[in-house]
Enzyme design. Structure first.
Site, short mmCIF file in Angstrom:
data_model
loop_
_atom_site.label_atom_id
_atom_site.label_comp_id
_atom_site.label_asym_id
_atom_site.label_seq_id
_atom_site.Cartn_x
_atom_site.Cartn_y
_atom_site.Cartn_z
N SER A 89 24.02 -50.17 30.43
CA SER A 89 24.30 -50.88 31.68
C SER A 89 24.93 -52.23 31.39
O SER A 89 24.65 -52.85 30.35
CB SER A 89 22.96 -51.06 32.40
OG SER A 89 23.09 -51.98 33.45
N SER A 126 14.37 -37.65 42.13
CA SER A 126 15.46 -36.78 42.61
C SER A 126 14.87 -35.54 43.27
O SER A 126 13.66 -35.30 43.19
CB SER A 126 16.36 -36.39 41.45
OG SER A 126 15.59 -35.89 40.38
N ASN A 184 19.75 -51.19 46.07
CA ASN A 184 21.16 -51.42 45.75
C ASN A 184 21.98 -51.64 47.01
O ASN A 184 21.62 -51.17 48.10
CB ASN A 184 21.72 -50.24 44.95
CG ASN A 184 21.09 -50.15 43.57
OD1 ASN A 184 20.35 -49.23 43.29
ND2 ASN A 184 21.34 -51.13 42.74
N ILE A 209 23.94 -40.20 38.93
CA ILE A 209 25.10 -40.13 38.03
C ILE A 209 25.09 -38.81 37.26
O ILE A 209 26.14 -38.18 37.04
CB ILE A 209 25.10 -41.33 37.05
CG1 ILE A 209 24.94 -42.66 37.82
CG2 ILE A 209 26.38 -41.36 36.23
CD1 ILE A 209 24.71 -43.88 36.94
N TYR A 245 13.29 -53.56 32.87
CA TYR A 245 14.31 -52.51 32.92
C TYR A 245 15.48 -52.87 32.01
O TYR A 245 15.91 -52.08 31.16
CB TYR A 245 14.80 -52.27 34.36
CG TYR A 245 16.05 -51.42 34.37
CD1 TYR A 245 15.99 -50.06 34.12
CD2 TYR A 245 17.32 -52.00 34.56
CE1 TYR A 245 17.14 -49.28 34.08
CE2 TYR A 245 18.46 -51.23 34.53
CZ TYR A 245 18.38 -49.87 34.29
OH TYR A 245 19.52 -49.11 34.23
N LYS A 257 17.18 -51.17 28.24
CA LYS A 257 18.55 -50.80 27.88
C LYS A 257 18.97 -51.52 26.58
O LYS A 257 19.59 -50.92 25.71
CB LYS A 257 19.52 -51.14 29.02
CG LYS A 257 19.33 -50.27 30.25
CD LYS A 257 19.59 -48.79 29.96
CE LYS A 257 19.21 -47.88 31.11
NZ LYS A 257 19.18 -46.46 30.78
P1 NAD Z 1 18.60 -41.59 39.07
O1 NAD Z 1 17.22 -42.11 39.24
O2 NAD Z 1 19.32 -41.10 40.25
O3 NAD Z 1 18.61 -40.44 37.95
C1 NAD Z 1 17.72 -40.42 36.87
C2 NAD Z 1 17.12 -39.03 36.80
O4 NAD Z 1 16.26 -38.96 35.68
C3 NAD Z 1 16.30 -38.66 38.04
O5 NAD Z 1 16.68 -37.39 38.49
C4 NAD Z 1 14.85 -38.66 37.53
O6 NAD Z 1 14.05 -37.71 38.21
C5 NAD Z 1 15.04 -38.32 36.07
N1 NAD Z 1 14.02 -38.83 35.16
C6 NAD Z 1 13.50 -40.09 35.10
N2 NAD Z 1 12.60 -40.15 34.12
C7 NAD Z 1 12.52 -38.92 33.55
C8 NAD Z 1 11.77 -38.36 32.50
N3 NAD Z 1 10.88 -39.08 31.81
N4 NAD Z 1 11.97 -37.07 32.18
C9 NAD Z 1 12.85 -36.31 32.87
N5 NAD Z 1 13.59 -36.78 33.87
C10 NAD Z 1 13.43 -38.08 34.21
O7 NAD Z 1 19.44 -42.75 38.33
P2 NAD Z 1 21.00 -42.87 38.07
O8 NAD Z 1 21.52 -43.94 38.94
O9 NAD Z 1 21.64 -41.53 38.08
O10 NAD Z 1 20.98 -43.45 36.58
C11 NAD Z 1 21.15 -42.63 35.46
C12 NAD Z 1 21.12 -43.49 34.22
O11 NAD Z 1 22.12 -44.50 34.30
C13 NAD Z 1 19.80 -44.23 34.00
O12 NAD Z 1 19.55 -44.26 32.61
C14 NAD Z 1 20.10 -45.63 34.50
O13 NAD Z 1 19.28 -46.58 33.89
C15 NAD Z 1 21.55 -45.78 34.08
N6 NAD Z 1 22.29 -46.76 34.89
C16 NAD Z 1 22.34 -46.64 36.26
C17 NAD Z 1 23.05 -47.56 37.01
C18 NAD Z 1 23.06 -47.48 38.50
O14 NAD Z 1 23.36 -48.50 39.14
N7 NAD Z 1 22.78 -46.34 39.13
C19 NAD Z 1 23.75 -48.59 36.37
C20 NAD Z 1 23.71 -48.66 34.98
C21 NAD Z 1 22.98 -47.74 34.24
C1 WQD Z 2 24.84 -55.77 44.07
C2 WQD Z 2 25.09 -57.06 44.84
C3 WQD Z 2 23.09 -58.29 45.34
C4 WQD Z 2 21.37 -55.45 48.14
C5 WQD Z 2 21.55 -53.42 39.66
C6 WQD Z 2 20.81 -53.52 38.36
C7 WQD Z 2 21.71 -53.21 37.21
C8 WQD Z 2 22.42 -51.89 37.41
C9 WQD Z 2 23.05 -51.77 38.76
C10 WQD Z 2 21.22 -50.18 36.29
C11 WQD Z 2 24.24 -58.21 44.33
C12 WQD Z 2 23.78 -57.84 46.61
C13 WQD Z 2 22.21 -56.08 47.24
C14 WQD Z 2 21.21 -56.02 49.42
C15 WQD Z 2 22.75 -57.76 48.82
N1 WQD Z 2 21.52 -50.78 37.33
N2 WQD Z 2 22.88 -57.20 47.57
N3 WQD Z 2 21.92 -57.15 49.71
O1 WQD Z 2 22.00 -56.17 41.18
O2 WQD Z 2 24.40 -55.76 40.49
O3 WQD Z 2 22.64 -54.33 39.61
O4 WQD Z 2 22.09 -52.10 39.78
O5 WQD Z 2 21.46 -50.45 35.14
O6 WQD Z 2 20.93 -53.20 36.07
O7 WQD Z 2 20.32 -54.85 38.22
O8 WQD Z 2 23.25 -54.12 41.99
O9 WQD Z 2 23.48 -52.99 44.14
O10 WQD Z 2 21.35 -54.25 43.66
O11 WQD Z 2 23.43 -55.53 44.05
O12 WQD Z 2 23.36 -58.79 49.13
O13 WQD Z 2 20.46 -55.54 50.25
O14 WQD Z 2 24.70 -56.87 46.21
O15 WQD Z 2 22.59 -59.59 45.50
O16 WQD Z 2 25.01 -59.35 44.41
P1 WQD Z 2 23.05 -55.22 40.82
P2 WQD Z 2 22.81 -54.14 43.50
#
Ligand code: NAD
Ligand code: WQD
Length: 344
Positions: free
Chosen positions: A126, A37, A201, A13, A151, A155
């Site tokens: 999240s 990353s 995911n 993101i 996790y 948050k």
């Molecule tokens: P990501 O793992 O792709 O990106 C996180 C980045 O932070 C990585 O590049 C990693 O190397 C870096 N990082 C981790 N710990 C670090 C540290 N201590 N110091 C410096 N860099 C560090 O994850 P993302 O999907 O881009 O998520 C970004 C943010 O959004 C996170 O806080 C995550 O919890 C939150 N979030 C993600 C999702 C999702 O589904 N991807 C959903 C809700 C919230």
């Molecule tokens: C989505 C749907 C699974 C994989 C997670 C974190 C949440 C947030 C986003 C950071 C669900 C189903 C998945 C597979 C499947 N991250 N699934 N087969 O669980 O909604 O959320 O990521 O904050 O905190 O919990 O996302 O992509 O894992 O799953 O059927 O191989 O897909 O059961 O219904 P989720 P997800």
């Protein structure tokens, strides 16, 4: 224009947000320790925007290095804090790694802000904080349910740490953004999601199965109380999500916030089931995704989708991309990754 610190800016993101920030003229400094990353992402960002952002390979947990970084870039006006560990399952196995990485990083930044005269903080939260909401779509005022994983807990606690700190320091402002399920990739296919190992995911698993890296997708649960029995989520294009961060930063820098801590849901408002996602993916790409219905995954929420009207009305932001376009972008990205792997 203002200089913005983006922690975790090499990640999924974060990298898309850096692109959108640079597109409107913000100067970006990325801090990332590359724990989840790849440094090549910087090339992708540069190819898209023509600008290579400043990059520091620093762990946000390391207070002294962060302090030195703020001294070096002494005109940062706002922080967007993405850096965190995010694998739910791993957090259950290694809780202290998650509490340390996600919370110590956050505390360090909040502690360093007044020292370096930075007042503005945007935080990646999240929809996980809602657990299984009683009312759908879920609004920002819905009760926070007990976290289902360390996790998720980071948050919830993170949000509380921010609120307490901001209210104790009259100069501070913060915007907390609660993301629903980000998917897809930049239209250039220069940047996208880079899962480590077997993806947890849904979307990376779908695209890796479609391209033949995985034999079949497991659909976790087929007897949920949903129309087709599979779970429902609100899948949002990562570029739409990234654009909301630009608006949040502009709002906070222009003192347009209505309270010192604002919280917004970032979702589309549309819930889609796992089986619907597979069906739409197959339709738009013409590629079959072999799948099997298997048992439920522990800790999964049955259904959740956002009420994004507060963000729509207050930020003037809306998730514009269709799910078809979003899934197509994820597929183009997966194909691009496969080509790169072949070339190596
Ligand atoms: P990501 O793992 O792709 O990106 C996180 C980045 O932070 C990585 O590049 C990693 O190397 C870096 N990082 C981790 N710990 C670090 C540290 N201590 N110091 C410096 N860099 C560090 O994850 P993302 O999907 O881009 O998520 C970004 C943010 O959004 C996170 O806080 C995550 O919890 C939150 N979030 C993600 C999702 C999702 O589904 N991807 C959903 C809700 C919230
Ligand atoms: C989505 C749907 C699974 C994989 C997670 C974190 C949440 C947030 C986003 C950071 C669900 C189903 C998945 C597979 C499947 N991250 N699934 N087969 O669980 O909604 O959320 O990521 O904050 O905190 O919990 O996302 O992509 O894992 O799953 O059927 O191989 O897909 O059961 O219904 P989720 P997800």
């Amino acid at each position: 224009m203002a200089k913005i610190l983006v922690t975790g800016g090499i990640g999924y993101i974060g990298s898309h947000t850096v692109v959108e920030l640079q597109k409107v003229g913000f100067e970006v400094v990325i801090v990332d320790n590359l724990s989840n990353s790849n440094i090549d992402v910087l090339n992708g960002i540069e190819k898209i925007t023509g600008i290579r952002p400043a990059f520091e390979n620093i762990d946000c947990v390391d207070y002294l290095s962060m302090d030195r970084m703020f001294e070096k870039y002494n005109d940062i006006e706002a922080i967007i804090h993405f850096a965190a560990s995010k694998a739910v399952g791993e957090s259950v196995e290694k809780p202290l790694l998650y509490y340390r990485n996600n919370l110590v990083s956050l505390i360090n930044l909040l502690q360093l802000m007044p020292i370096h005269k930075i007042n503005n903080f945007v935080f990646s939260s999240s929809c996980t904080v809602y657990g299984q909401p009683d009312i759908l779509p879920v609004t920002e005022s819905a009760p926070i349910k007990p976290a289902l994983s360390p996790y998720g807990n980071t948050k919830q606690i993170g949000e509380e740490i921010i609120r307490d700190t901001i209210y104790a320091n009259p100069c501070y402002q913060s915007i907390i953004l609660r993301y629903f399920n980000p998917i897809g990739a930049h239209s250039s296919a220069e940047i996208g999601e880079l899962p480590n190992g077997v993806p947890n995911n849904l979307l990376p698993f779908v695209t890796q199965t479609a391209i033949g890296l995985r034999k079949h997708l497991q659909v976790f649960g087929s007897n949920y109380n949903t129309p087709d029995g599979s779970c429902i989520r609100d899948y949002i294009h990562v570029v739409d999500l990234a654009k909301a961060h630009v608006i949040a930063v502009q709002r906070i820098l222009n003192h347009k916030t209505k309270s010192r801590v604002e919280t917004f849901n970032l979702g589309t408002g549309r819930g889609l089931s796992v089986l619907e996602i597979i069906e739409i993916f197959e339709e738009v790409t013409g590629v079959k995704v072999p799948y099997r219905l298997v048992g439920r995954r522990e800790g999964d929420i049955e259904k959740v989708w956002a009420d994004p009207s507060y963000a729509n009305n207050e930020l003037g932001w809306i998730a514009n991309e269709t799910v078809e376009e979003t899934l197509r972008s994820a597929w183009v990205w997966e194909q691009n990754l496969a080509q790169r792997a072949k070339a190596e």
